[in-house]
Design a protein around this motif. Structure first.
Motif, short mmCIF file in Angstrom:
data_model
loop_
_atom_site.label_atom_id
_atom_site.label_comp_id
_atom_site.label_asym_id
_atom_site.label_seq_id
_atom_site.Cartn_x
_atom_site.Cartn_y
_atom_site.Cartn_z
N ILE A 103 0.75 -1.17 -0.12
CA ILE A 103 -0.16 -0.11 0.12
C ILE A 103 0.89 1.43 -0.09
CG2 ILE A 103 -1.72 1.37 1.17
CD1 ILE A 103 -2.74 -1.40 2.46
N MET A 104 1.68 1.45 0.82
CA MET A 104 2.66 2.42 0.81
C MET A 104 3.35 2.56 -0.38
SD MET A 104 4.17 2.48 5.06
CE MET A 104 4.88 4.11 4.71
N LYS A 105 3.86 1.46 -0.88
CA LYS A 105 4.65 1.57 -2.22
C LYS A 105 3.82 2.08 -3.23
CE LYS A 105 8.80 -0.02 -4.26
NZ LYS A 105 9.99 -0.48 -3.62
N SER A 106 2.47 1.73 -3.29
CA SER A 106 1.74 2.29 -4.23
C SER A 106 1.22 3.58 -4.22
CB SER A 106 0.25 1.48 -4.06
OG SER A 106 0.51 -0.19 -4.39
N VAL A 107 1.23 4.05 -2.86
CA VAL A 107 0.92 5.37 -2.64
C VAL A 107 2.15 6.23 -3.20
CG1 VAL A 107 0.51 7.15 -1.08
CG2 VAL A 107 -0.76 5.11 -0.99
N PHE A 108 3.22 5.88 -2.78
CA PHE A 108 4.48 6.81 -3.51
C PHE A 108 4.45 6.73 -5.00
CE2 PHE A 108 6.86 4.61 0.60
CZ PHE A 108 6.33 5.60 1.39
N PHE A 109 4.17 5.73 -5.71
CA PHE A 109 4.07 5.50 -7.15
C PHE A 109 2.93 6.50 -7.44
CE2 PHE A 109 2.35 4.02 -10.94
CZ PHE A 109 3.35 3.82 -11.89
N CYS A 110 1.90 6.71 -6.96
CA CYS A 110 0.60 7.37 -7.28
C CYS A 110 1.27 8.93 -7.33
CB CYS A 110 -0.49 7.43 -6.37
SG CYS A 110 -1.40 5.79 -6.82
N PHE A 111 1.81 9.20 -6.20
CA PHE A 111 2.16 10.65 -5.97
C PHE A 111 3.51 10.95 -6.88
CE2 PHE A 111 0.69 10.84 -1.60
CZ PHE A 111 -0.16 11.46 -1.89
N ILE A 116 9.80 3.84 -6.02
CA ILE A 116 10.83 4.13 -5.10
C ILE A 116 11.59 3.16 -4.65
CG2 ILE A 116 11.71 5.27 -2.96
CD1 ILE A 116 9.16 7.05 -3.19
N ASN A 117 12.78 2.82 -5.46
CA ASN A 117 13.75 1.50 -4.77
C ASN A 117 14.89 2.33 -3.75
OD1 ASN A 117 12.42 -0.43 -6.09
ND2 ASN A 117 13.34 0.09 -8.07
N GLN A 118 15.35 3.45 -4.39
CA GLN A 118 16.45 3.96 -3.47
C GLN A 118 16.18 5.23 -2.96
OE1 GLN A 118 19.65 2.69 -3.75
NE2 GLN A 118 18.67 1.23 -5.10
N GLY A 119 16.54 5.18 -1.76
CA GLY A 119 16.25 6.55 -0.92
C GLY A 119 15.04 6.38 -0.12
N ASN A 120 14.59 7.31 0.32
CA ASN A 120 13.40 7.46 1.05
C ASN A 120 12.13 8.55 0.63
OD1 ASN A 120 13.90 5.44 3.25
ND2 ASN A 120 15.27 7.28 3.89
N PRO A 123 8.54 13.37 3.19
CA PRO A 123 7.77 12.93 4.42
C PRO A 123 6.33 13.04 4.16
CG PRO A 123 9.92 14.19 4.83
CD PRO A 123 9.83 14.19 3.50
N ALA A 124 5.90 14.26 3.56
CA ALA A 124 4.42 14.32 3.45
C ALA A 124 3.71 13.12 2.83
CB ALA A 124 4.12 15.60 2.60
N HIS A 125 4.56 12.53 1.64
CA HIS A 125 4.02 11.21 0.86
C HIS A 125 4.18 10.10 2.00
CE1 HIS A 125 5.46 12.96 -2.89
NE2 HIS A 125 4.24 13.94 -2.65
#
Length: 158
Positions: A103-111, A116-120, A123-125
Motif C-alpha cells: 500500500i505504501m509503495k503504491s501510494v508513493f508511485f501515485c504521488f 521508489i527503490n533507492q532512498g526515502n 515525508p508528506a507522502h
C-alpha cells in the motif's frame, strides 16, 4: 452511570464483535504509536531505508499487539496454546506487513509516478501512505485474528 451500562449492554456496544473491535482498535492505537514512532525515527532520524525501518517497527508493534489482544480483546478465546497463537498472530501480521509495504509503495508511485527503490520518500507522502496503510491493514488484522488466531475451535469428541 446505570444508564451508561444499559446502553453498552443493549446498544451497539452490547454486541460482542463490536466490543472486540473497539478493544482491538484501542490496542491498535498503542501499536500504531509504536510503529509510526519507530519507523519515523529509523527512517528520518537514523537514515535507514524506509522498508527496513518499517519492517522493524512493525515487528515491535506486532508483539505489543499480541500481548494486549491475547490478555484483553480475545481473552480466553481460542483453543491453542500461547506459542501457537503467537505464531498465528505473527503470520497474520506478516501478511499485514506485506499489505502495508504494498500500500505504501503504491501510494508513493501515485504521488511520484515512479517506484521508489533507492532512498526515502518525501515525508508528506510517507504520512499519507502510512495513514492509508494503517486503516486497511487494521481491518485485515482484526478479521483474520478474530476468525483464525483467536477463533473458538470445537474440541473433537473421542
Amino acid at each position: 452511570m446505570e444508564a451508561l451500562r444499559d446502553v453498552t449492554r443493549t446498544g451497539l456496544l452490547g454486541r460482542p464483535v463490536l466490543r472486540q473491535f473497539v478493544k482491538f482498535c484501542l490496542i491498535g492505537v498503542t501499536s500504531m504509536v509504536i510503529d509510526v514512532s519507530l519507523a519515523w525515527l529509523f527512517t528520518y532520524r537514523i537514515g535507514w531505508h524506509w522498508a527496513l525501518a518499517q519492517t522493524l517497527s512493525f515487528s515491535v508493534a506486532v508483539s505489543n499487539g499480541y500481548v494486549w489482544n491475547s490478555l484483553w480483546t480475545f481473552r480466553g478465546l481460542g483453543t491453542r496454546r500461547r506459542h501457537e497463537q503467537y505464531l498465528m498472530f505473527v503470520a497474520v501480521n506478516i501478511v499485514g506487513l506485506a499489505l502495508n509495504l504494498t500500500i505504501m509503495k503504491s501510494v508513493f508511485f501515485c504521488f511520484t509516478g515512479r517506484i521508489i527503490n533507492q532512498g526515502n520518500p518525501d515525508p508528506a507522502h510517507w504520512w499519507v501512505a502510512k495513514a492509508l496503510a494503517i486503516v486497511l491493514v487494521s481491518l485485515w488484522n482484526f478479521l483474520a485474528n478474530r476468525h483464525w488466531t483467536f477463533a473458538h475451535r470445537p474440541v473433537p469428541r473421542a
